[in-house]
Design a protein around this motif. Structure first.
Motif, PDB file in Angstrom:
ATOM      1  N   THR A  41       0.883  -1.247  -0.062  1.00  0.00           N
ATOM      2  CA  THR A  41      -0.043   0.106  -0.011  1.00  0.00           C
ATOM      3  C   THR A  41       0.982   1.186  -0.058  1.00  0.00           C
ATOM      4  N   MET A  42       0.672   2.340  -0.640  1.00  0.00           N
ATOM      5  CA  MET A  42       1.389   3.399  -0.826  1.00  0.00           C
ATOM      6  C   MET A  42       0.413   4.895  -0.570  1.00  0.00           C
ATOM      7  N   THR A  43       0.616   5.540   0.362  1.00  0.00           N
ATOM      8  CA  THR A  43      -0.355   6.652   0.721  1.00  0.00           C
ATOM      9  C   THR A  43       0.470   7.874   0.106  1.00  0.00           C
ATOM     10  N   ASP A  44      -0.353   8.925  -0.250  1.00  0.00           N
ATOM     11  CA  ASP A  44       0.355  10.402  -0.451  1.00  0.00           C
ATOM     12  C   ASP A  44       0.514  10.859   0.915  1.00  0.00           C
ATOM     13  N   ILE A  45       1.853  11.465   1.285  1.00  0.00           N
ATOM     14  CA  ILE A  45       2.118  11.987   2.465  1.00  0.00           C
ATOM     15  C   ILE A  45       1.358  13.259   2.665  1.00  0.00           C
ATOM     16  N   LYS A  46       0.975  13.874   1.816  1.00  0.00           N
ATOM     17  CA  LYS A  46       0.381  15.629   1.792  1.00  0.00           C
ATOM     18  C   LYS A  46      -1.106  15.305   2.037  1.00  0.00           C
ATOM     19  N   THR A  47      -1.795  14.442   1.490  1.00  0.00           N
ATOM     20  CA  THR A  47      -3.132  14.417   1.248  1.00  0.00           C
ATOM     21  C   THR A  47      -3.781  13.374   2.177  1.00  0.00           C
ATOM     22  N   GLY A  48      -2.993  12.145   2.406  1.00  0.00           N
ATOM     23  CA  GLY A  48      -3.291  11.025   3.312  1.00  0.00           C
ATOM     24  C   GLY A  48      -4.198  10.162   2.408  1.00  0.00           C
ATOM     25  N   VAL A  49      -4.434  10.496   1.102  1.00  0.00           N
ATOM     26  CA  VAL A  49      -5.061   9.599   0.178  1.00  0.00           C
ATOM     27  C   VAL A  49      -4.168   8.487  -0.202  1.00  0.00           C
ATOM     28  N   LYS A  50      -4.775   7.188  -0.294  1.00  0.00           N
ATOM     29  CA  LYS A  50      -4.135   6.079  -0.876  1.00  0.00           C
ATOM     30  C   LYS A  50      -3.907   5.996  -2.238  1.00  0.00           C
ATOM     31  N   HIS A  51      -2.759   5.916  -2.662  1.00  0.00           N
ATOM     32  CA  HIS A  51      -2.489   5.946  -4.138  1.00  0.00           C
ATOM     33  C   HIS A  51      -2.290   4.372  -4.793  1.00  0.00           C
ATOM     34  N   LEU A  52      -1.965   3.672  -4.002  1.00  0.00           N
ATOM     35  CA  LEU A  52      -2.072   2.208  -4.056  1.00  0.00           C
ATOM     36  C   LEU A  52      -2.516   1.508  -2.921  1.00  0.00           C
ATOM     37  N   SER A  53      -3.690   0.519  -2.947  1.00  0.00           N
ATOM     38  CA  SER A  53      -4.107   0.101  -1.869  1.00  0.00           C
ATOM     39  C   SER A  53      -4.195  -1.725  -2.250  1.00  0.00           C
ATOM     40  N   LYS A  54      -3.538  -2.103  -1.304  1.00  0.00           N
ATOM     41  CA  LYS A  54      -3.507  -3.741  -1.234  1.00  0.00           C
ATOM     42  C   LYS A  54      -3.259  -4.594  -2.685  1.00  0.00           C
TER      43      LYS A  54
END
Length: 124
Positions: A41-54
Protein backbone atom coordinates in the motif's frame (compact mmCIF):
# COMPACT_ATOMS: atom_id res chain seq x y z
CA UNK A 1 14.07 4.55 4.78
CA UNK A 2 13.91 6.21 1.39
CA UNK A 3 13.20 4.70 -2.02
CA UNK A 4 13.45 6.66 -5.27
CA UNK A 5 11.80 5.90 -8.61
CA UNK A 6 11.25 8.06 -11.68
CA UNK A 7 7.81 9.00 -12.96
CA UNK A 8 6.29 6.22 -15.15
CA UNK A 9 9.18 3.87 -14.33
CA UNK A 10 8.91 0.19 -13.45
CA UNK A 11 12.44 -0.23 -12.11
CA UNK A 12 14.06 -0.52 -9.64
CA UNK A 13 12.05 -3.13 -7.77
CA UNK A 14 11.25 -2.02 -4.23
CA UNK A 15 12.91 -4.47 -1.82
CA UNK A 16 12.53 -4.29 1.93
CA UNK A 17 14.87 -6.32 4.08
CA UNK A 18 13.54 -8.06 7.15
CA UNK A 19 15.96 -7.77 10.05
CA UNK A 20 16.81 -10.54 12.45
CA UNK A 21 16.04 -9.30 15.95
CA UNK A 22 17.56 -12.26 17.77
CA UNK A 23 14.35 -12.87 19.72
CA UNK A 24 12.33 -14.89 17.24
CA UNK A 25 13.33 -18.00 15.29
CA UNK A 26 14.44 -16.39 12.03
CA UNK A 27 14.22 -19.50 9.82
CA UNK A 28 10.75 -20.29 11.19
CA UNK A 29 9.58 -16.81 10.20
CA UNK A 30 10.84 -17.23 6.63
CA UNK A 31 9.05 -20.58 6.43
CA UNK A 32 5.84 -18.82 7.52
CA UNK A 33 6.33 -16.23 4.75
CA UNK A 34 6.07 -19.04 2.20
CA UNK A 35 2.46 -19.54 3.36
CA UNK A 36 1.29 -15.91 3.41
CA UNK A 37 -0.36 -13.31 1.23
CA UNK A 38 1.75 -10.16 0.88
CA UNK A 39 0.31 -6.81 -0.17
CA UNK A 40 1.71 -3.32 -0.75
CA UNK A 41 0.00 0.00 0.00
CA UNK A 42 1.24 3.50 -0.83
CA UNK A 43 -0.31 6.64 0.68
CA UNK A 44 0.28 10.26 -0.39
CA UNK A 45 2.09 12.01 2.45
CA UNK A 46 0.41 15.40 1.83
CA UNK A 47 -3.22 14.37 1.35
CA UNK A 48 -3.38 11.04 3.18
CA UNK A 49 -5.09 9.50 0.15
CA UNK A 50 -4.07 5.97 -0.80
CA UNK A 51 -2.42 5.94 -4.23
CA UNK A 52 -2.09 2.14 -4.18
CA UNK A 53 -4.18 -0.07 -1.96
CA UNK A 54 -3.47 -3.72 -1.25
CA UNK A 55 -1.58 -4.43 -4.46
CA UNK A 56 -0.15 -7.94 -4.62
CA UNK A 57 3.51 -8.02 -3.58
CA UNK A 58 5.87 -10.92 -3.06
CA UNK A 59 9.25 -12.21 -1.99
CA UNK A 60 12.60 -11.84 -3.69
CA UNK A 61 15.38 -14.22 -2.59
CA UNK A 62 18.56 -12.77 -1.15
CA UNK A 63 21.87 -13.75 -2.67
CA UNK A 64 23.18 -16.77 -0.79
CA UNK A 65 26.71 -16.83 0.49
CA UNK A 66 28.98 -19.83 0.91
CA UNK A 67 28.14 -21.54 4.18
CA UNK A 68 24.71 -19.91 4.47
CA UNK A 69 22.17 -22.58 5.33
CA UNK A 70 19.05 -20.43 5.74
CA UNK A 71 16.93 -19.19 2.84
CA UNK A 72 16.38 -15.45 3.26
CA UNK A 73 14.10 -13.09 1.36
CA UNK A 74 13.26 -9.45 0.77
CA UNK A 75 9.68 -8.25 0.66
CA UNK A 76 9.36 -6.96 -2.90
CA UNK A 77 7.02 -4.87 -5.02
CA UNK A 78 7.30 -4.39 -8.80
CA UNK A 79 5.94 -0.98 -9.81
CA UNK A 80 3.90 -0.51 -12.98
CA UNK A 81 4.08 2.69 -15.04
CA UNK A 82 0.66 3.60 -13.68
CA UNK A 83 1.81 3.10 -10.06
CA UNK A 84 4.58 5.66 -10.54
CA UNK A 85 2.63 8.07 -12.75
CA UNK A 86 2.18 10.85 -10.18
CA UNK A 87 5.32 12.55 -8.80
CA UNK A 88 5.36 13.12 -5.07
CA UNK A 89 6.29 11.60 -1.74
CA UNK A 90 4.42 8.63 -0.38
CA UNK A 91 4.52 6.35 2.65
CA UNK A 92 4.68 2.68 1.75
CA UNK A 93 3.92 -0.39 3.79
CA UNK A 94 3.70 -4.13 3.30
CA UNK A 95 0.92 -6.18 4.86
CA UNK A 96 1.65 -9.85 5.48
CA UNK A 97 -1.42 -12.00 6.08
CA UNK A 98 -0.35 -15.40 7.42
CA UNK A 99 -2.57 -18.17 6.06
CA UNK A 100 -2.09 -20.41 9.11
CA UNK A 101 -4.35 -18.11 11.15
CA UNK A 102 -1.54 -16.57 13.21
CA UNK A 103 -2.47 -13.00 12.23
CA UNK A 104 -1.32 -10.05 10.16
CA UNK A 105 1.98 -8.16 10.23
CA UNK A 106 2.44 -4.63 8.86
CA UNK A 107 6.02 -3.61 7.99
CA UNK A 108 8.18 -1.61 8.31
CA UNK A 109 7.76 -1.48 12.05
CA UNK A 110 10.44 0.87 13.38
CA UNK A 111 10.57 3.63 10.78
CA UNK A 112 8.53 4.89 7.85
CA UNK A 113 9.23 3.83 4.25
CA UNK A 114 9.24 7.01 2.15
CA UNK A 115 8.77 6.52 -1.58
CA UNK A 116 9.81 9.45 -3.75
CA UNK A 117 8.38 9.44 -7.27
CA UNK A 118 10.61 11.89 -9.13
CA UNK A 119 9.44 13.98 -12.08
CA UNK A 120 12.35 12.55 -14.07
CA UNK A 121 11.84 14.75 -17.09
CA UNK A 122 14.79 16.58 -18.61
CA UNK A 123 13.97 20.22 -19.29
CA UNK A 124 15.93 22.59 -21.48
Amino acid sequence: MDFYINKNATLPVLKLELYQDGINNYSYFFDKLQNANIYFTMTDIKTGVKHLSKKVAGLAPKTRYVGCTVEEYFLAYQFTARDSSKPGTYIGQFTIEFLDGSGTLIVPIREELYIHVLDGSIKK
